[in-house]
Design a protein around this motif. Structure first.
Motif, mmCIF file in Angstrom:
data_model
loop_
_atom_site.group_PDB
_atom_site.id
_atom_site.type_symbol
_atom_site.label_atom_id
_atom_site.label_comp_id
_atom_site.label_asym_id
_atom_site.label_seq_id
_atom_site.Cartn_x
_atom_site.Cartn_y
_atom_site.Cartn_z
ATOM 1 N N ALA A 1 0.834 -1.200 0.000
ATOM 2 C CA ALA A 1 0.000 0.000 0.000
ATOM 3 C C ALA A 1 0.866 1.247 0.000
ATOM 4 N N TYR A 2 0.352 2.319 -0.621
ATOM 5 C CA TYR A 2 1.084 3.575 -0.646
ATOM 6 C C TYR A 2 0.083 4.725 -0.580
ATOM 7 N N TYR A 3 0.518 5.832 0.023
ATOM 8 C CA TYR A 3 -0.346 7.003 0.113
ATOM 9 C C TYR A 3 -0.670 7.531 -1.279
ATOM 10 N N ALA A 4 -1.906 7.998 -1.451
ATOM 11 C CA ALA A 4 -2.346 8.513 -2.743
ATOM 12 C C ALA A 4 -3.323 9.653 -2.511
ATOM 13 N N GLY A 5 -3.381 10.569 -3.462
ATOM 14 C CA GLY A 5 -4.321 11.683 -3.363
ATOM 15 C C GLY A 5 -5.745 11.282 -3.671
ATOM 16 N N ASP A 6 -5.919 10.085 -4.201
ATOM 17 C CA ASP A 6 -7.245 9.564 -4.549
ATOM 18 C C ASP A 6 -7.200 8.051 -4.330
ATOM 19 N N GLY A 7 -7.938 7.585 -3.327
ATOM 20 C CA GLY A 7 -7.895 6.154 -3.036
ATOM 21 C C GLY A 7 -8.827 5.773 -1.915
ATOM 22 N N ILE A 8 -8.486 4.703 -1.214
ATOM 23 C CA ILE A 8 -9.271 4.206 -0.092
ATOM 24 C C ILE A 8 -8.873 4.981 1.163
ATOM 25 N N PRO A 9 -9.820 5.382 2.004
ATOM 26 C CA PRO A 9 -9.431 6.048 3.249
ATOM 27 C C PRO A 9 -8.517 5.158 4.089
ATOM 28 N N VAL A 10 -7.398 5.714 4.560
ATOM 29 C CA VAL A 10 -6.514 4.956 5.452
ATOM 30 C C VAL A 10 -7.278 4.572 6.718
ATOM 31 N N GLN A 11 -8.036 5.516 7.240
ATOM 32 C CA GLN A 11 -8.943 5.214 8.348
ATOM 33 C C GLN A 11 -10.241 4.670 7.758
ATOM 34 N N PRO A 12 -10.510 3.364 7.891
ATOM 35 C CA PRO A 12 -11.750 2.829 7.315
ATOM 36 C C PRO A 12 -12.976 3.534 7.888
ATOM 37 N N ILE A 13 -13.876 3.943 7.007
ATOM 38 C CA ILE A 13 -15.102 4.628 7.397
ATOM 39 C C ILE A 13 -16.276 3.702 7.109
ATOM 40 N N GLU A 14 -16.887 3.219 8.156
ATOM 41 C CA GLU A 14 -18.006 2.281 8.058
ATOM 42 C C GLU A 14 -19.312 3.003 8.363
#
Length: 225
Positions: A205-218
């Motif tokens: 995994a790598y940081y991206a300006g557009d992707g999955i939230p690092v902190q999962p939001i349920e």
């Protein structure tokens, strides 16, 4: 702000394992106060699609997440959209689903509403419905606090929507159906933690300006009144 189709269910499963590591000198990997999510990506439910506007439109939507509550004032200028989303909420369609996309560069939105968490889900048997209440401003089309539909072209609305947490300019192609009344500070905290993508060749995994939230939001539940 089209639906996101490049992310797979595997990447969402990885999200709950906090794949992006951090040192004290780097950005955090979680938002303080968020609970560990228990939801799993699943096939969107098949529901009867409304064919007319509710006689009495809902006025408020409350989204309860594992990180806190977001309340939205619903916009009567988008009556069919409000009707459809209220129908989904009352049917618990959104309950136990993830907000699958976060953008932190260029545009500033958290995208939710797809139980499959792949960015291409929609209620089973539903057909795309008309755009409503499109922006009239030419520059700042989606100011902070706006809630709008995601789509894949004109009149293709389904269940996916995005929450704008900072002023954002997009083409005036996305139905505005609400305004965030409470919860904007929470979205800004989620932004600070950031988004990531997964390298399909290495699984890293790598940081991206557009992707999955690092902190999962349920999304725990969505109610309307």
């Amino acid at each position: 702000m089209k639906r996101m189709s490049a992310l797979c269910a595997l990447a969402i499963a990885v999200a709950s394992l906090a794949p992006v590591t951090s040192t004290a000198a780097e950005r955090p990997t979680s938002v303080k106060g968020c609970a560990k999510p228990t939801a799993k990506a699943h096939v969107p439910a098949t529901l009867k699609q409304p064919t007319s506007v509710d006689k009495k439109l809902a006025k408020t939507m409350t989204i309860t997440t594992n990180c806190g509550v977001i309340t939205i004032e619903l916009d009567p200028a988008a009556p069919q959209t409000v009707t459809n989303l209220a129908t989904l909420a009352r049917s618990k369609y959104f309950d136990g689903s993830f907000c699958h996309r976060l953008t932190t560069e260029g545009i500033y939105v958290l995208q939710c509403g797809d139980p499959s968490a792949q960015g291409n889900g929609s209620p089973g048997s539903w057909k795309g419905y008309k755009d409503e209440n499109l922006p009239t401003k030419k520059i700042l089309t989606y100011p902070a606090g706006t809630v709008a539909m995601a789509n894949s072209g004109p009149n293709t609305n389904g269940s996916q929507f995005f929450l704008v947490y900072k002023d954002t300019t997009l083409p005036p192609s996305y139905t505005i159906w609400g305004k965030i009344k409470t919860g904007l500070p929470l979205l800004l905290r989620i932004e600070k933690v950031g988004a990531y993508q997964v390298d399909q060749s290495t699984g890293n995994a790598y940081y991206a300006g557009d992707g999955i939230p690092v902190q999962p939001i349920e999304i725990k539940s969505v109610t309307v009144r």
